[in-house]
Scaffold this motif. Sequence first.
Motif, PDB file in Angstrom:
ATOM      1  N   TRP A 193       0.810  -1.207   0.000  1.00 43.13           N
ATOM      2  CA  TRP A 193       0.000   0.000   0.000  1.00 43.13           C
ATOM      3  C   TRP A 193       0.843   1.257   0.000  1.00 43.13           C
ATOM      4  N   ILE A 194       2.032   1.206   0.612  1.00 46.13           N
ATOM      5  CA  ILE A 194       2.906   2.379   0.563  1.00 46.13           C
ATOM      6  C   ILE A 194       3.256   2.676  -0.889  1.00 46.13           C
ATOM      7  N   VAL A 195       3.620   1.613  -1.635  1.00 41.89           N
ATOM      8  CA  VAL A 195       3.970   1.807  -3.039  1.00 41.89           C
ATOM      9  C   VAL A 195       2.779   2.391  -3.804  1.00 41.89           C
ATOM     10  N   ILE A 196       1.598   1.860  -3.526  1.00 41.03           N
ATOM     11  CA  ILE A 196       0.407   2.336  -4.247  1.00 41.03           C
ATOM     12  C   ILE A 196       0.079   3.789  -3.885  1.00 41.03           C
ATOM     13  N   LEU A 208       0.580  -1.402 -18.483  1.00 37.08           N
ATOM     14  CA  LEU A 208       0.853  -2.837 -18.594  1.00 37.08           C
ATOM     15  C   LEU A 208       1.850  -3.277 -17.528  1.00 37.08           C
ATOM     16  N   GLY A 209       2.866  -2.450 -17.288  1.00 35.30           N
ATOM     17  CA  GLY A 209       3.841  -2.781 -16.253  1.00 35.30           C
ATOM     18  C   GLY A 209       3.169  -2.919 -14.902  1.00 35.30           C
ATOM     19  N   LEU A 210       2.300  -1.984 -14.635  1.00 32.10           N
ATOM     20  CA  LEU A 210       1.620  -1.942 -13.346  1.00 32.10           C
ATOM     21  C   LEU A 210       0.701  -3.143 -13.142  1.00 32.10           C
ATOM     22  N   VAL A 211      -0.152  -3.388 -14.140  1.00 35.70           N
ATOM     23  CA  VAL A 211      -1.115  -4.485 -14.012  1.00 35.70           C
ATOM     24  C   VAL A 211      -0.373  -5.817 -13.926  1.00 35.70           C
ATOM     25  N   THR A 212       0.672  -5.968 -14.757  1.00 39.72           N
ATOM     26  CA  THR A 212       1.432  -7.205 -14.722  1.00 39.72           C
ATOM     27  C   THR A 212       2.060  -7.414 -13.350  1.00 39.72           C
ATOM     28  N   PHE A 213       2.640  -6.342 -12.811  1.00 39.56           N
ATOM     29  CA  PHE A 213       3.300  -6.476 -11.510  1.00 39.56           C
ATOM     30  C   PHE A 213       2.307  -6.918 -10.432  1.00 39.56           C
ATOM     31  N   VAL A 256      11.987  -4.040 -12.912  1.00 38.39           N
ATOM     32  CA  VAL A 256      11.711  -3.835 -14.328  1.00 38.39           C
ATOM     33  C   VAL A 256      10.562  -2.850 -14.509  1.00 38.39           C
ATOM     34  N   ALA A 257       9.491  -3.068 -13.719  1.00 39.53           N
ATOM     35  CA  ALA A 257       8.282  -2.259 -13.915  1.00 39.53           C
ATOM     36  C   ALA A 257       8.323  -0.991 -13.092  1.00 39.53           C
ATOM     37  N   GLN A 258       9.463  -0.745 -12.435  1.00 35.17           N
ATOM     38  CA  GLN A 258       9.559   0.315 -11.445  1.00 35.17           C
ATOM     39  C   GLN A 258       9.095   1.666 -11.940  1.00 35.17           C
ATOM     40  N   ARG A 259       9.505   1.978 -13.148  1.00 36.07           N
ATOM     41  CA  ARG A 259       9.198   3.316 -13.626  1.00 36.07           C
ATOM     42  C   ARG A 259       7.688   3.521 -13.721  1.00 36.07           C
ATOM     43  N   SER A 260       7.012   2.480 -14.239  1.00 36.31           N
ATOM     44  CA  SER A 260       5.560   2.638 -14.360  1.00 36.31           C
ATOM     45  C   SER A 260       4.895   2.647 -12.988  1.00 36.31           C
ATOM     46  N   ALA A 273       6.248   3.802 -10.226  1.00 32.48           N
ATOM     47  CA  ALA A 273       6.513   5.094  -9.596  1.00 32.48           C
ATOM     48  C   ALA A 273       5.642   6.179 -10.205  1.00 32.48           C
ATOM     49  N   ARG A 274       5.392   6.042 -11.499  1.00 31.73           N
ATOM     50  CA  ARG A 274       4.630   7.095 -12.161  1.00 31.73           C
ATOM     51  C   ARG A 274       3.217   7.176 -11.607  1.00 31.73           C
ATOM     52  N   GLY A 275       2.819   6.100 -10.967  1.00 34.72           N
ATOM     53  CA  GLY A 275       1.555   6.227 -10.264  1.00 34.72           C
ATOM     54  C   GLY A 275       0.483   5.376 -10.850  1.00 34.72           C
ATOM     55  N   ILE A 276      -0.162   4.693  -9.936  1.00 32.29           N
ATOM     56  CA  ILE A 276      -1.252   3.837 -10.307  1.00 32.29           C
ATOM     57  C   ILE A 276      -2.346   4.671 -10.906  1.00 32.29           C
ATOM     58  N   PHE A 277      -2.536   5.830 -10.341  1.00 38.35           N
ATOM     59  CA  PHE A 277      -3.696   6.601 -10.723  1.00 38.35           C
ATOM     60  C   PHE A 277      -3.250   7.812 -11.522  1.00 38.35           C
ATOM     61  N   SER A 278      -2.158   7.669 -12.275  1.00 30.99           N
ATOM     62  CA  SER A 278      -1.594   8.841 -12.922  1.00 30.99           C
ATOM     63  C   SER A 278      -2.645   9.502 -13.790  1.00 30.99           C
ATOM     64  N   GLY A 279      -2.780  10.791 -13.589  1.00 30.81           N
ATOM     65  CA  GLY A 279      -3.744  11.539 -14.382  1.00 30.81           C
ATOM     66  C   GLY A 279      -5.142  11.475 -13.810  1.00 30.81           C
ATOM     67  N   ALA A 280      -5.350  10.547 -12.875  1.00 30.02           N
ATOM     68  CA  ALA A 280      -6.708  10.395 -12.370  1.00 30.02           C
ATOM     69  C   ALA A 280      -7.030  11.415 -11.295  1.00 30.02           C
ATOM     70  N   VAL A 281      -5.973  11.958 -10.660  1.00 26.86           N
ATOM     71  CA  VAL A 281      -6.223  12.931  -9.606  1.00 26.86           C
ATOM     72  C   VAL A 281      -6.210  14.319 -10.212  1.00 26.86           C
ATOM     73  N   LYS A 282      -7.380  14.909 -10.280  1.00 22.54           N
ATOM     74  CA  LYS A 282      -7.423  16.233 -10.886  1.00 22.54           C
ATOM     75  C   LYS A 282      -7.559  17.289  -9.814  1.00 22.54           C
ATOM     76  N   GLY A 283      -7.097  18.457 -10.115  1.00 22.02           N
ATOM     77  CA  GLY A 283      -7.075  19.518  -9.134  1.00 22.02           C
ATOM     78  C   GLY A 283      -8.419  20.066  -8.748  1.00 22.02           C
TER      79      GLY A 283
END
Lengths: 302, 254
Positions: free
Chosen positions: A180-183, B179-184, B238-242, B244-254
């Motif tokens: 969860w920290i990662v998420i 894909l990186g995220l879901v696979t991980f 391997v999937a680290q970059r994706s 880190a970029r965030g599970i919800f990238s773009g989903a959090v709007k201001g």
Amino acid sequence: MHQGTNHDSLCVDAGQHCTPWIKIIYDCAVSVRRKEKVVPTLMVLPYLLLMSFCAIVPVIYGALEVPKPSFVNLTGGYDTFLKVLQDFRLGAASLNILFLLLIFVPLMIVTVLVISLLMDSVEIRANNVMRLVFLIPALIPTGVAVLFWFDMVGPEVIWNSSNIRWFIGCVIFSTSVGGWIVIQYGSLRSISQEVLEAGVVDGCNRFQLAWRLKVPLIARYVAYMAILLVVNTLQIFTEPNLLLSTKVTTDWSFNQIAFSYAFSYGDFSGGTAISLTLLLPNIILALLFACYTDFLRKQQRA
Amino acid sequence: MISVTQRRNTILIKLTLWILTLLASIPLWWLLQNMRDINIASIASYQEGVIFRWVKETLIFVLSALVLSVTTSVTAGFALAVLDVPFRRTLLFLTLVTMLIPVTALAMPLYVMVDKIGLNDNVLGLILASAYFPFGAFLSYLYFSASLPVDLIDMGRIDGLGDIGIYRHLGLTLANSLLGLVTFFSFITLWSSTHLPSVLLTDPAASIMAIGIEAFFSQGSALIALLMIIPSVALYLVAQRSIARGIFSGAVKG
């Protein structure tokens, strides 16, 4: 599509001479065709089939199984639910679960939020390594995590039934916080930079930025995490089951009791009745989540 | 004055984080320390090398279920976010509800179902029962809703792309990090799953690693635990970059 007109007129003729139910099927087929929904439907179909096999059919199947005459309810019928809920073991199990819900679930939520907010608030070059270190305990199989905590606290601790709650809480804590920290760190990173800069311009300090801006912005993911933690706690099974050798954790959780019906007494109906009752909180929580977030709304396409 | 407190706070935060990291690394140290007592030969020869059978079964199970779960959930998430799917809201709601149902809850009915179709003690039954990954569909849905601009889709349509064309050429091209995220996440769920496998695979000789290792709890559990962790860590790197970029990238709007 390009042959649409020709095809449609043929079918309409056919449709008018048919029995009503064929007409209904035909209408559905035409509407699917007209709105070009064939391909989207096909794209969802494999997922839908898996959903049916893994989730929907088991629930329906279980519900049909419950009223059959069984060990707990010899005459059969849906009062199996009531009879099972009178099981004397459920009282002690509820206390165990309540303990985890009141102490460890809040503890996990706070830990996850504090660590991810701290990581998000400063620039650390070794940030990747740090998250990996937090994640590793969560990748350790539950069985090994139990051994680890054995080693940490000493084996004599767990022979006492009040200690075992803390023990199981620790195992859950160490195996679930990391993921969860990662998420949540990820969801914090996805907050747009402009919003945060606006906050800084308005004079927020680091704490206010976290508490007044970041936490509200990721509130729905925090809610999602909280719901999953609660649900998983209600369904806990593996951890107490691994400690069976202590004889303190027989029938420790609801799910163990459900399994004892099914596999010790061969009473599938009784076990399923408990399992299905345990699904009620899930459905209620899912409804709440859907109502209070905009999950179901089609995203604005702008 | 402010900058001084700020700098001091930064240092304090970093210090706290490093202390927490140190605490979190205790299990890892514990594993490495226990490595010394391990007799690899005895593990390999345990019950005539049953561990190799476990590895084989695990690979078949995890890889097949992974491919199945990632392809179905990403495709469905795309269709739900971008295309006109009949009963869209119902499907999304079912995804949400089933995402909140832990496997333990349905293990019993699943066991009886798998038994009835004759796949009990068969890795195929386990693959089918584990391949449903609503969390992946949920992530994909959020991702595609937020990251595929409708103008881009319209442009694709003008260029003559059908639904599948849009999925292949626009959706998947932009979906690397998804894909990186879901696979991980699918991988770590499958790799460490014990409950469903223990119910569906009753023959200990034909089991999977996550279950089999329980036999070694008295002896070399640390090595096995490390073996269990290494693939997940590798995939994370391997999937680290994706990730880190965030599970919800773009989903959090201001």
